[in-house]
Every structure is written in structure tokens, then in C-alpha cells.
Design a protein around this motif. Structure first.
Motif, short mmCIF file in Angstrom:
data_model
loop_
_atom_site.label_atom_id
_atom_site.label_comp_id
_atom_site.label_asym_id
_atom_site.label_seq_id
_atom_site.Cartn_x
_atom_site.Cartn_y
_atom_site.Cartn_z
N UNK A 1 -2.08 10.81 30.50
CA UNK A 1 -1.64 9.65 30.88
C UNK A 1 -0.65 10.75 32.47
N UNK A 2 -1.74 10.87 33.38
CA UNK A 2 -0.97 11.13 34.38
C UNK A 2 -0.63 10.19 35.84
N UNK A 3 1.00 9.88 35.90
CA UNK A 3 1.32 8.94 37.18
C UNK A 3 0.89 9.74 38.29
N UNK A 4 1.37 8.90 39.12
CA UNK A 4 1.26 9.08 40.38
C UNK A 4 2.31 9.47 40.69
N UNK B 1 9.06 11.22 40.57
CA UNK B 1 9.13 10.63 39.67
C UNK B 1 9.93 8.70 39.30
N UNK B 2 11.18 9.59 40.19
CA UNK B 2 12.01 7.93 40.27
C UNK B 2 11.51 7.29 41.75
N UNK B 3 10.69 7.49 42.65
CA UNK B 3 9.88 7.09 44.19
C UNK B 3 9.39 5.48 43.58
N UNK C 1 5.92 -1.02 43.82
CA UNK C 1 5.37 -0.25 42.34
C UNK C 1 6.78 0.75 42.26
N UNK C 2 6.76 1.24 41.05
CA UNK C 2 6.98 2.95 40.77
C UNK C 2 7.03 4.07 40.57
N UNK C 3 6.81 5.14 40.90
CA UNK C 3 5.36 6.21 40.78
C UNK C 3 5.39 6.74 39.20
N UNK C 4 6.51 6.08 38.61
CA UNK C 4 6.00 6.74 37.06
C UNK C 4 5.98 6.49 36.21
N UNK C 5 4.67 5.87 36.77
CA UNK C 5 3.32 5.25 35.53
C UNK C 5 2.05 4.99 36.33
N UNK C 6 0.99 5.19 35.48
CA UNK C 6 -0.48 5.32 36.42
C UNK C 6 -0.26 4.74 37.09
N UNK C 7 -1.30 4.66 38.47
CA UNK C 7 -1.58 3.72 38.90
C UNK C 7 -2.58 2.47 38.36
N UNK C 8 -1.52 1.62 39.92
CA UNK C 8 -2.93 0.52 40.18
C UNK C 8 -3.97 0.85 40.76
N UNK C 9 -5.06 -0.09 40.40
CA UNK C 9 -6.81 0.24 40.70
C UNK C 9 -6.21 0.51 42.41
N UNK D 1 8.46 5.96 48.78
CA UNK D 1 10.50 6.41 49.86
C UNK D 1 11.09 6.27 48.38
N UNK D 2 12.18 7.08 47.75
CA UNK D 2 13.00 7.18 47.20
C UNK D 2 13.23 5.27 46.79
#
Length: 561
Positions: free
Chosen positions: A374-377, A385-387, A410-418, A429-430
Motif C-alpha cells: 500500500x503506497x501512501x500519498x 508522512x506527518x504532512x 486529510x493526512x498524507x500517511x494513508x492511501x489517497x482519496x480518489x 503543509x506540516x
């Protein structure tokens, strides 16, 4: 080439009864085999006769396709080439033509090396003799009328029911309905199923069989143009009727002798969730003994994130094969699958939809293998990852919750929305920077990568006015395109090599997973990211091989209708 206007006869030379004229394309039988220029050694691309005959398709399609040659394929609604890019990961030897109406998407696919017919698919006749060698069809019909963000006209139950009934008639319209008796076509006494017609009881053949009696397939009785007009007449937005093209093209191709062996289709997930009757119509016409009678036709929803993409993209997929089951074929509990698919209908009505495709089969590309990472944004864009990402500008705070109104962060530490078109305005942003005050802007290469395209994919905008940059237009193309990752998995079900290894290597290269794992530098400035060197020569070679501009098979230039 127009429909015949002379007295119509069947293949045995018998004239049809007055008033009946099967809609067949007039063609004198000429092909490249009769060409004196090519016979003297010229290539079809250098021959005016072959070029004119095959247009708007590649000149070498004037030649009959031979076993062992690159497989010819037609991709309807080809867009900027997402399905083509996915297909190349598992089979880059095909001879495909993309048909696309949008000029920017057509220009993009053309820049990527595809042969593109820039035209409204409804202006083309799939009975063109140059198409007699087509073995595969893919289509991604427009989804705007199915989208939850649009007007949802394709959710209208009455419209869907009427279009479904019309699609059920495709097998009869294009010559695939087998009947007990054809003699009524020649003025005889028997109807389709052998019964005596009213008023024909005194006919000498009423109680037996005469020279005009006998079963068989009804001849084609409608032209593609007539069927399209009929389908469009029952919907408020004619884009919904474009679903019928996924029956019109395959049936007409087989009717003219094309060795078609597979059909794949990608559509909004809402096709299955909200308008399953249209999927049922396609499936029934493809598998029914009164239709195509093919070996397999499955429907399911696939999420691109499950096959390597850094953002979710749920789409309905159909896979149909003519003679045998596709690769990755599996059977499943149809009732359980239906209850999961239409849980929202069960909750509202207490019963499943009246008309829906059978869900007793599906393709399962993994076949028990470990899922791709699984690739996070953050990983995909090489950000911390904390951005966070903000899809909208600075918003006021709700005093009751203390959170910004309107969502879109939304946080970047997960797979992104569509990904959707408005994402071209995203800022990062941080976590300790207030919402809406990020300074790192998303780029179009970022968007392309999130849905699976290489960062240097040649997205093209043709300015509508002086100075226009087309940022929104390109973002819309990216948002609408078929996922490269899902396209590879589905393509591998019907052609080429297994998808797992090439897609795994592509994912690692596109998202620089090896660099990320090894603790390489993370982008954290307001400047656009400079694409780092790939970790290995093999990774560099992979992207160059997969996505270098392609020369169309047989040479020649792409055609713009």
C-alpha cells in the motif's frame, strides 16, 4: 460504403419478402490482396489505395490479419491512454487503435505513440471491412451521467429499464438470434418459432416445410446508426446510451468475420451499484445462447489502490471471453456477492434489484499471492508522512467543533482519496501549519503519479484561447483516465503475461519505493520536486522501455478524423 439499396437476397440468393431489407454494409470485397502497388513490394502506408481503403484506421489494416501477427484491438473511448499504458505493462506487442472524441485526450494519446482516431464513436461504422482482423475490444464509456457528483440521469429507473430492453435486442438487431423458422422473411407462413402466422393458415406450406422454410439465425435487421438512434431516444442524456456501444461494436465485428476473442469494459462503480440493469443487459447478450453465446462474462468492482496505485479509484469492470475462461477466473457465492454489492438497496427496499448481472464469477488477479505494498500519498509524492493536504483554500472554523468547515483536508500517511479535477489546487503543509496556509503546491506530474501515470507522461492541452494553460483540463483528463494499475491487472486476464511481477516492478520504480526504504531524501520545500535518479539502471531502463513514445505497428501517422 452505404447500406444496400438494391433487391435484398440472403446468402443463398433468395429474395426477401417485400419490405424487408437487412441492414448490411455494401463492400465489393477489395483488400490489399488485390492491390497491384503492394503486390509490387510497396508498404500499405506508402500505398494510396490501401490508405484510402483502411482510413481512418492504419493502412496496413487493409491486409487480412494472419495468425502470429500482432493482435489488432479497438479501444473505444480511449481517453489519454491509461488503459493502453496498463496494457503495455503485460503486453506491448499489440496493434491497437484508440477512438477518442476529446481533442486534448486524443492529442495526449497520440503524443504517447498511439494510433488515434479522433472522432465521436457514433460517427463510425464498426462494419468497416478494415476491422475484419480485430481480436480484442476494450471500452471505457463516459461516466458523467452515472457519477454521484453529476446529475445522475443514468440512475433514473425508467430510463434504465427502457435502455435495458433496447440492449436486449442487440443480438436480434445484429444477426445473432437463432430461430426455428425463417420462412416469414420470404413471405412464408411460419414465424420465428415455427408457429403458423395469422392469416397464413391456407398457405400450402402451413402444415409442412417448403423451399423457403427452415431455421437459422435472423439476418441483421438494423444498422448501427439506427440502433444508436433508438437507444438515445429513451434517455435524457445521450451519453448514457453510449453503453450500447459495448454491444454494437463487438457484435458487428463478429458479424463481418473478425476473430474477436475478448471484450473488457471499465465504468463508474455506480453502474453496478445504482444502474445494474445495464450491466445485466450486456452480460445476458454476451453469454446467452440467444445472443453471443460466449464462454465467460463477469462483472465486479476493483479498486486501483488494491493493485498498486497511491490513490483509491473504484471502478466497475466487465471481462468477457469467447472460447474459454480468462486468466484468474474464479467462482464465488453469487448470493453473498449480491447482498454485499446491493446492501444499500436491501436496506432501503428489503430486496435485491429486479435486474442485475450474475455475480457468481469474477477475476482474482492475485491468486493467493501477497498483495502489492500500500503506497501512501506521502510516499508517492516524497513528502513527510506527518504532512497534510488541503483540497480547498482557507476556511472558517466551526465554533462548535473547532474544525474548518467544508472538509477537504486529510493526512498524507494513508492511501489517497480518489483524484478529481479540482485537485490541481491542492496544497500541502506540516501538521502544525494552520489549514489553508500550506505553501507546497501539487503539480500535474504529482497528479499523474497518484493515479499511476509516469511523471513525464505527455499530457497535452490544445489552447482554446491565447495564453490558456489548460491546467484544469489536464487535471480532468488525469481524473477521468483508466488507472494504469487496474488496467494492467484486467488486461492480463485476457492477454499477454501475468501482471504481478511487471506491475510490482513498475510500482517500485514509479513511487521510488527502494529509495524511500533506504532512507533517501524527502521533499520538504515549496519548490516543485526535481525527479531524483532512479536507484538502479534496471529501474531507469524499465520506465524508458514501458513509456517511450511508441511507433504504431506498421508505421504511418495517427489519424485525426
Amino acid at each position: 460504403m452505404e447500406d444496400t439499396q438494391s433487391v435484398a437476397t440472403d446468402e443463398d440468393g433468395r429474395p426477401y419478402a417485400p419490405g424487408f431489407r437487412p441492414a448490411v454494409l455494401e463492400w465489393d470485397g477489395w483488400t490489399c490482396a488485390d492491390c497491384t502497388v503492394c503486390g509490387a513490394g510497396s508498404a500499405c502506408a506508402d500505398c494510396k489505395a490501401c490508405t484510402d481503403f483502411a482510413a481512418p484506421y492504419p493502412p496496413h489494416w487493409a491486409r487480412d490479419w494472419q495468425e502470429g501477427e500482432p493482435e489488432r484491438g479497438i479501444e473505444l473511448f480511449g481517453g489519454p491512454g491509461g488503459m493502453s499504458a496498463g496494457r503495455d505493462l503485460v503486453d506491448d506487442s499489440g496493434d491497437w487503435v484508440l477512438i477518442e472524441f476529446n481533442r486534448d485526450a486524443a492529442a495526449t494519446a497520440r503524443a504517447a505513440g498511439r494510433w488515434v482516431v479522433e472522432a465521436d464513436v457514433r460517427t463510425l461504422d464498426p462494419r468497416h471491412p478494415a476491422l475484419r482482423g480485430v481480436r480484442r475490444v476494450h471500452g471505457s464509456p463516459p461516466c458523467q451521467t452515472l457519477s454521484g457528483a453529476g446529475k445522475r440521469s443514468a440512475w433514473n429507473a425508467d430510463e434504465v429499464a427502457q435502455l435495458q430492453e433496447i440492449m436486449w435486442q442487440a443480438s436480434e438487431a445484429f444477426g445473432f438470434l437463432e430461430v426455428d423458422d425463417l420462412c416469414s422473411l420470404y413471405g412464408g407462413p411460419h414465424g420465428y418459432y415455427g408457429e403458423v402466422l395469422d392469416g397464413m393458415e391456407d398457405h400450402p406450406d402451413a402444415d409442412g416445410r417448403g423451399g423457403f422454410c427452415g431455421g437459422g439465425h435472423l439476418p441483421p435487421c438494423m444498422s448501427p446508426a439506427d440502433f444508436r438512434t433508438w437507444a438515445a431516444s429513451v434517455v435524457s442524456d445521450d451519453r448514457t446510451a453510449l453503453m450500447a456501444e459495448m454491444l454494437i461494436w463487438p457484435m458487428c465485428l463478429v458479424q463481418i468475420g473478425a476473430p474477436l476473442v475478448s471484450i473488457t469494459l471499465e465504468q463508474s462503480a455506480n453502474l453496478l451499484k445504482q444502474s445494474p440493469a445495464l450491466a445485466e443487459a450486456a452480460q445476458s447478450e454476451i453469454t446467452s445462447v440467444e445472443g453471443f453465446g460466449w464462454a465467460w462474462c463477469s462483472w465486479q468492482i476493483l479498486d486501483a489502490a488494491d493493485y498498486g496505485a497511491a490513490t483509491h479509484r473504484e471502478r466497475a469492470w466487465m471481462v468477457a471471453t469467447r472460447y474459454e475462461w480468462p486468466r484468474y477466473a474464479e467462482h464465488q457465492d453469487a448470493d453473498a456477492a449480491a447482498r454485499e454489492m446491493w446492501a444499500h438497496v436491501l436496506k432501503r427496499t428489503g430486496q435485491l434489484p429486479d435486474w442485475a448481472p450474475e455475480l457468481d464469477r469474477r477475476i482474482e488477479p492475485y491468486q493467493g499471492r501477497p498483495a502489492l505494498p500500500k503506497v501512501t500519498m506521502a510516499t508517492a509524492l516524497n513528502l513527510p508522512e506527518e504532512w497534510w493536504a488541503d483540497t480547498r483554500g482557507k476556511r472558517s472554523v466551526d465554533p462548535k467543533t473547532g474544525k474548518p468547515r467544508g472538509g477537504g483536508s486529510f493526512p498524507l500517511n494513508a492511501v489517497g482519496q480518489c483524484v478529481t479535477a479540482p485537485w490541481y489546487g491542492v496544497r500541502f503543509r506540516p501538521a502544525d501549519v494552520p489549514q489553508g496556509e500550506g505553501t507546497v503546491k501539487i503539480t500535474l506530474p504529482d497528479l499523474a503519479a497518484l493515479v499511476g501515470f509516469p511523471r513525464d507522461y505527455p499530457f497535452t492541452y490544445i489552447p482554446a484561447r491565447a495564453g490558456a494553460k489548460g491546467t484544469r483540463n489536464i487535471a480532468q483528463m488525469i481524473a477521468d483516465a483508466v488507472s494504469v494499475f487496474a488496467g494492467a491487472a484486467v488486461s492480463a486476464a485476457v492477454q499477454g503475461a501475468d501482471w504481478y511481477e511487471p506491475v510490482s516492478a513498475y510500482q517500485a520504480t514509479l513511487y521510488r519505493l527502494n529509495i524511500r526504504r533506504s532512507g533517501g531524501p524527502v521533499r520538504a520545500s515549496g519548490q516543485p520536486e526535481q525527479l531524483p535518479l532512479f536507484e538502479t539502471v534496471q529501474e531507469q531502463t524499465l520506465l524508458r522501455r514501458l513509456f517511450a513514445p511508441r511507433k504504431p505497428v506498421g508505421g504511418g501517422r495517427e489519424h485525426a478524423a
